[in-house]
Scaffold this motif. Structure first.
Motif, PDB file in Angstrom:
ATOM      1  N   TYR A 160       0.873  -1.030   0.109  1.00  0.00           N
ATOM      2  CA  TYR A 160       0.007   0.035   0.029  1.00  0.00           C
ATOM      3  C   TYR A 160       0.801   1.160  -0.048  1.00  0.00           C
ATOM      4  CZ  TYR A 160      -3.961  -2.963   1.747  1.00  0.00           C
ATOM      5  OH  TYR A 160      -5.238  -4.016   1.828  1.00  0.00           O
ATOM      6  N   ASN A 161       0.989   1.821  -1.118  1.00  0.00           N
ATOM      7  CA  ASN A 161       1.769   3.038  -1.247  1.00  0.00           C
ATOM      8  C   ASN A 161       3.183   2.940  -0.661  1.00  0.00           C
ATOM      9  OD1 ASN A 161      -0.410   4.683  -2.093  1.00  0.00           O
ATOM     10  ND2 ASN A 161      -1.104   4.694  -0.084  1.00  0.00           N
ATOM     11  N   TRP A 162       3.762   1.921  -1.240  1.00  0.00           N
ATOM     12  CA  TRP A 162       5.213   1.630  -0.827  1.00  0.00           C
ATOM     13  C   TRP A 162       5.494   0.892   0.315  1.00  0.00           C
ATOM     14  CZ3 TRP A 162      10.094   4.185  -3.219  1.00  0.00           C
ATOM     15  CH2 TRP A 162       9.835   4.467  -4.581  1.00  0.00           C
ATOM     16  N   GLY A 163       4.421   0.613   1.163  1.00  0.00           N
ATOM     17  CA  GLY A 163       4.506   0.073   2.329  1.00  0.00           C
ATOM     18  C   GLY A 163       3.587  -0.959   2.696  1.00  0.00           C
ATOM     19  N   PRO A 164       3.860  -1.900   3.868  1.00  0.00           N
ATOM     20  CA  PRO A 164       2.890  -3.035   4.190  1.00  0.00           C
ATOM     21  C   PRO A 164       1.443  -2.547   4.513  1.00  0.00           C
ATOM     22  CG  PRO A 164       4.421  -2.451   6.065  1.00  0.00           C
ATOM     23  CD  PRO A 164       4.607  -1.687   4.876  1.00  0.00           C
ATOM     24  N   GLN A 165       0.331  -3.260   4.467  1.00  0.00           N
ATOM     25  CA  GLN A 165      -1.000  -3.007   5.061  1.00  0.00           C
ATOM     26  C   GLN A 165      -1.024  -2.722   6.473  1.00  0.00           C
ATOM     27  OE1 GLN A 165      -0.388  -6.344   3.930  1.00  0.00           O
ATOM     28  NE2 GLN A 165      -1.997  -6.768   2.291  1.00  0.00           N
ATOM     29  N   PRO A 166      -1.638  -1.623   6.849  1.00  0.00           N
ATOM     30  CA  PRO A 166      -1.862  -1.260   8.271  1.00  0.00           C
ATOM     31  C   PRO A 166      -2.251  -2.379   9.230  1.00  0.00           C
ATOM     32  CG  PRO A 166      -3.245  -0.126   6.890  1.00  0.00           C
ATOM     33  CD  PRO A 166      -2.542  -0.788   5.899  1.00  0.00           C
ATOM     34  N   GLY A 167      -3.061  -3.288   8.629  1.00  0.00           N
ATOM     35  CA  GLY A 167      -3.798  -4.164   9.364  1.00  0.00           C
ATOM     36  C   GLY A 167      -2.634  -5.101   9.819  1.00  0.00           C
ATOM     37  N   LEU A 168      -1.701  -5.541   9.261  1.00  0.00           N
ATOM     38  CA  LEU A 168      -0.624  -6.415   9.503  1.00  0.00           C
ATOM     39  C   LEU A 168       0.416  -5.656  10.302  1.00  0.00           C
ATOM     40  CD1 LEU A 168       0.923  -9.327   8.866  1.00  0.00           C
ATOM     41  CD2 LEU A 168       2.010  -8.102   6.968  1.00  0.00           C
ATOM     42  N   TYR A 228       3.278  -9.396  -2.474  1.00  0.00           N
ATOM     43  CA  TYR A 228       2.553  -9.258  -3.535  1.00  0.00           C
ATOM     44  C   TYR A 228       1.921  -7.902  -3.883  1.00  0.00           C
ATOM     45  CZ  TYR A 228      -1.461  -8.943  -0.452  1.00  0.00           C
ATOM     46  OH  TYR A 228      -2.336  -8.620   0.387  1.00  0.00           O
ATOM     47  N   SER A 229       1.627  -7.973  -5.066  1.00  0.00           N
ATOM     48  CA  SER A 229       0.853  -6.527  -5.459  1.00  0.00           C
ATOM     49  C   SER A 229      -0.135  -7.064  -6.793  1.00  0.00           C
ATOM     50  CB  SER A 229       1.789  -5.570  -5.930  1.00  0.00           C
ATOM     51  OG  SER A 229       2.723  -5.760  -7.093  1.00  0.00           O
ATOM     52  N   ALA A 230      -0.804  -6.085  -7.182  1.00  0.00           N
ATOM     53  CA  ALA A 230      -1.858  -6.186  -8.366  1.00  0.00           C
ATOM     54  C   ALA A 230      -0.683  -6.103  -9.514  1.00  0.00           C
ATOM     55  CB  ALA A 230      -2.888  -5.474  -8.221  1.00  0.00           C
ATOM     56  N   GLY A 231       0.177  -5.744  -9.560  1.00  0.00           N
ATOM     57  CA  GLY A 231       0.963  -5.111 -10.697  1.00  0.00           C
ATOM     58  C   GLY A 231       2.395  -5.861 -10.597  1.00  0.00           C
ATOM     59  N   ARG A 232       3.320  -5.634 -11.616  1.00  0.00           N
ATOM     60  CA  ARG A 232       4.723  -6.401 -11.798  1.00  0.00           C
ATOM     61  C   ARG A 232       5.629  -6.087 -10.419  1.00  0.00           C
ATOM     62  NH1 ARG A 232       8.264  -3.132 -13.879  1.00  0.00           N
ATOM     63  NH2 ARG A 232       7.713  -1.320 -14.741  1.00  0.00           N
ATOM     64  N   ILE A 233       5.688  -5.088  -9.681  1.00  0.00           N
ATOM     65  CA  ILE A 233       6.507  -4.973  -8.929  1.00  0.00           C
ATOM     66  C   ILE A 233       6.419  -6.036  -7.584  1.00  0.00           C
ATOM     67  CG2 ILE A 233       6.950  -3.200  -7.075  1.00  0.00           C
ATOM     68  CD1 ILE A 233       7.679  -2.126  -9.729  1.00  0.00           C
ATOM     69  N   ALA A 234       5.279  -6.680  -7.733  1.00  0.00           N
ATOM     70  CA  ALA A 234       5.022  -7.754  -6.723  1.00  0.00           C
ATOM     71  C   ALA A 234       5.335  -7.388  -5.168  1.00  0.00           C
ATOM     72  CB  ALA A 234       5.979  -8.894  -7.206  1.00  0.00           C
ATOM     73  N   GLY A 235       4.892  -6.230  -4.725  1.00  0.00           N
ATOM     74  CA  GLY A 235       5.161  -5.856  -3.236  1.00  0.00           C
ATOM     75  C   GLY A 235       6.471  -5.688  -2.908  1.00  0.00           C
ATOM     76  N   ALA A 236       7.463  -5.418  -3.882  1.00  0.00           N
ATOM     77  CA  ALA A 236       8.917  -5.507  -3.370  1.00  0.00           C
ATOM     78  C   ALA A 236       9.134  -4.390  -2.541  1.00  0.00           C
ATOM     79  CB  ALA A 236       9.822  -5.386  -4.714  1.00  0.00           C
ATOM     80  N   ARG A 237       8.621  -3.271  -2.641  1.00  0.00           N
ATOM     81  CA  ARG A 237       9.084  -2.009  -1.786  1.00  0.00           C
ATOM     82  C   ARG A 237       8.498  -2.405  -0.302  1.00  0.00           C
ATOM     83  NH1 ARG A 237       7.128   1.650  -6.814  1.00  0.00           N
ATOM     84  NH2 ARG A 237       5.299   0.417  -6.318  1.00  0.00           N
TER      85      ARG A 237
END
Length: 196
Positions: free
Chosen positions: A85-93, A114-123
């Motif tokens: 979420y905006n370069w960071g992890p979910q607030p719930g986690l 993970y992410s919806a796009g190709r960056i795959a949540g790397a940030r």
């Protein structure tokens, strides 16, 4: 005795896709003989952080917090499934993990992003690494990065298409790395009490 591994997931969104990755990990870890359990922050339902578990008098923490603290203390290792979420992890986690501190100490942790796009949540994975280290965990170097998640798993958390084949191949190294550190930490904790 099988390794006790908790897999944490923290999205509160209505149409959660990352839960597929979390369920895949639990299933594959079980296939390898681990005692793996999914901990879904939404199901646990802790409030926004006011008092950490350790700030409650013994026996006075909310029941959900007390139960989760016992599970964390009994675990041998952790896997954190983090969306971006905006370069960071979910607030719930983040909120769920921040309720605890010493309970995490001296065990290995792995990150699957993970992410919806190709960056795959790397940030998010990069950010989460420092957070988990600060909370007393040894973060393994192997990670899983899934994106686009909709092209990787079907609704039943089964890998699909070329992306799914890739995650199946990558899982072995990820799980082997976590298993090695889990065994090392178990042996060391049995040999010598942690320094604090």
């Amino acid at each position: 005795m099988p390794d006790r591994i908790l897999v944490f997931y923290g999205s509160y969104r209505r149409d959660r896709m990352g839960i597929r990755l979390a369920k895949f990990l639990v299933a594959r870890l079980r296939d390898r003989g681990a005692d793996a359990e999914l901990i879904d922050a939404q199901d646990v339902g802790l409030p926004m952080l006011d008092r950490m578990y350790k700030e409650h008098e013994p026996g006075t923490a909310p029941e959900a917090m007390e139960k989760l603290a016992a599970k964390i203390k009994a675990a041998d290792a952790f896997v954190f499934v983090t969306g971006e979420y905006n370069w960071g992890p979910q607030p719930g986690l983040k909120n769920l993990t921040d309720h605890f501190l010493e309970e995490w100490f001296w065990r290995p942790a792995a990150i699957a992003s993970y992410s919806a796009g190709r960056i795959a949540g790397a940030r998010s994975s990069f950010t989460w690494h420092g957070t988990l280290s600060e909370m007393g965990m040894v973060v393994i170097s192997s990670t899983l990065a899934v994106g686009p998640i909709a092209d990787t798993f079907d609704a039943d958390a089964r890998p699909i298409g070329p992306m799914g084949e890739g995650i199946e191949r990558a899982f072995g190294r990820f799980a082997d790395d976590l298993a090695w550190w889990t065994e090392a930490a178990k042996i060391q904790r049995a040999r010598k009490p942690p320094p604090y």
